[in-house]
Design a protein around this motif. Structure first.
Motif, PDB file in Angstrom:
ATOM      1  N   ALA A  53     -20.904  23.047  78.319  1.00 54.20           N
ATOM      2  CA  ALA A  53     -21.981  23.744  79.032  1.00 54.20           C
ATOM      3  C   ALA A  53     -22.329  23.021  80.326  1.00 54.20           C
ATOM      4  CB  ALA A  53     -23.205  23.862  78.132  1.00 54.20           C
ATOM      5  N   HIS A  89     -18.652  28.249  67.223  1.00 50.34           N
ATOM      6  CA  HIS A  89     -19.019  28.620  68.588  1.00 50.34           C
ATOM      7  C   HIS A  89     -18.770  30.095  68.862  1.00 50.34           C
ATOM      8  CE1 HIS A  89     -20.190  24.863  70.628  1.00 50.34           C
ATOM      9  NE2 HIS A  89     -19.422  24.276  69.727  1.00 50.34           N
ATOM     10  N   SER A  95     -22.987  27.536  73.889  1.00 51.46           N
ATOM     11  CA  SER A  95     -21.797  27.527  74.737  1.00 51.46           C
ATOM     12  C   SER A  95     -21.412  28.886  75.283  1.00 51.46           C
ATOM     13  CB  SER A  95     -20.609  26.965  73.933  1.00 51.46           C
ATOM     14  OG  SER A  95     -20.316  27.801  72.819  1.00 51.46           O
ATOM     15  N   ARG A  98     -18.352  29.522  77.816  1.00 54.32           N
ATOM     16  CA  ARG A  98     -17.125  30.142  77.313  1.00 54.32           C
ATOM     17  C   ARG A  98     -16.786  31.414  78.081  1.00 54.32           C
ATOM     18  NH1 ARG A  98     -17.865  32.075  72.553  1.00 54.32           N
ATOM     19  NH2 ARG A  98     -20.067  31.505  72.263  1.00 54.32           N
ATOM     20  N   GLY A 115     -20.988  21.596  72.024  1.00 59.87           N
ATOM     21  CA  GLY A 115     -20.882  22.372  73.257  1.00 59.87           C
ATOM     22  C   GLY A 115     -21.610  21.814  74.455  1.00 59.87           C
TER      23      GLY A 115
END
Length: 228
Positions: free
Chosen positions: A81, A105, A114, A118, A77
């Motif tokens: 990020a 995740h 993340s 997300r 991630g």
């Protein structure tokens, strides 16, 4: 339920076998590690090379507003990020084919790395194979492709990943890029042969940026621009 590993030994948190082989999530001390088909893929120790993958692509772009970004591979991630922390990016699409990594995740130990990215309204996770997405004529075009799906052109984790670095794969990348768009490819080692392949495929401004390491061969990011 997994029992705690002895001190100093990695603890397996999850192990899955799918159409592309085995993927394992391990905890080793404070680090989370992803192992694919017995090959170390990445961990949460640093993230410098993942950040460079994204920053170098943005730096190679012109000043077009809100460029669209494709990230090939979700991994731990870091790339996602970092991209989501940059307000200049517009649409951010992450392509990940492994069910396990998406699950780790959404509901697992990688989620905190993340979560904010997300939740960003610019972000979409496309659960599909990268090459299939690149070859899909209905797929959107992007201003930057940042690809980190294995250990690089000369050291692939699965045989089918070889197709990404082939002339046909590089042509598929070019078709998904807008004119002047940037292809950024992570590799565990420099690859002069891949630089030559990029030039042969018609890309311009081909160059390689190194990530310094304490010892051994440096990680690199290969960069190339689709002609305008």
């Amino acid at each position: 339920m997994h029992l705690a590993s002895p001190a100093g030994e990695p603890q397996v948190l999850d192990r899955r076998t799918g159409p592309h082989g085995e993927v394992v999530l391990r905890r080793h001390g404070a680090l989370l590690q992803i192992i694919a088909n017995g090959c170390f893929l990445m961990d949460t120790s640093d993230g410098r090379s993942e950040r460079l993958l994204v920053d170098a692509a943005l730096g190679a772009l012109d000043d077009r507003p809100r460029p669209a970004l494709l990230l090939g591979g979700l991994g731990v991630g870091f790339s996602l990020a970092h991209a989501a922390a940059e307000p200049r990016w517009g649409r951010i699409t992450v392509v990940e084919r492994e069910d396990a990594i998406v699950d780790w995740h959404r509901d697992g130990p990688l989620g905190e790395l993340s979560a904010a990215a997300r939740a960003d309204t610019r972000t979409e996770i496309a659960h599909t194979d990268l090459l299939a997405h690149l070859r899909d004529p209905a797929a959107p075009r992007y201003d930057a492709l940042c690809l980190d799906i294995d250990n690089g052109p000369d050291w692939t984790v699965t045989e089918d990943n070889d197709g990404l670095y082939s002339p046909a794969g590089l042509a598929a990348c070019a078709r998904r890029l807008t004119p002047g768009g940037v292809l950024s490819v992570w590799s565990a080692q420099p690859s002069p042969a891949f630089e030559s392949a990029l030039r042969d495929a018609g890309y311009e401004e081909v160059r390689t940026e190194e990530i310094p390491v304490a010892r051994g061969v440096p990680d690199v990011v290969h960069l190339a621009v689709r002609p305008g």
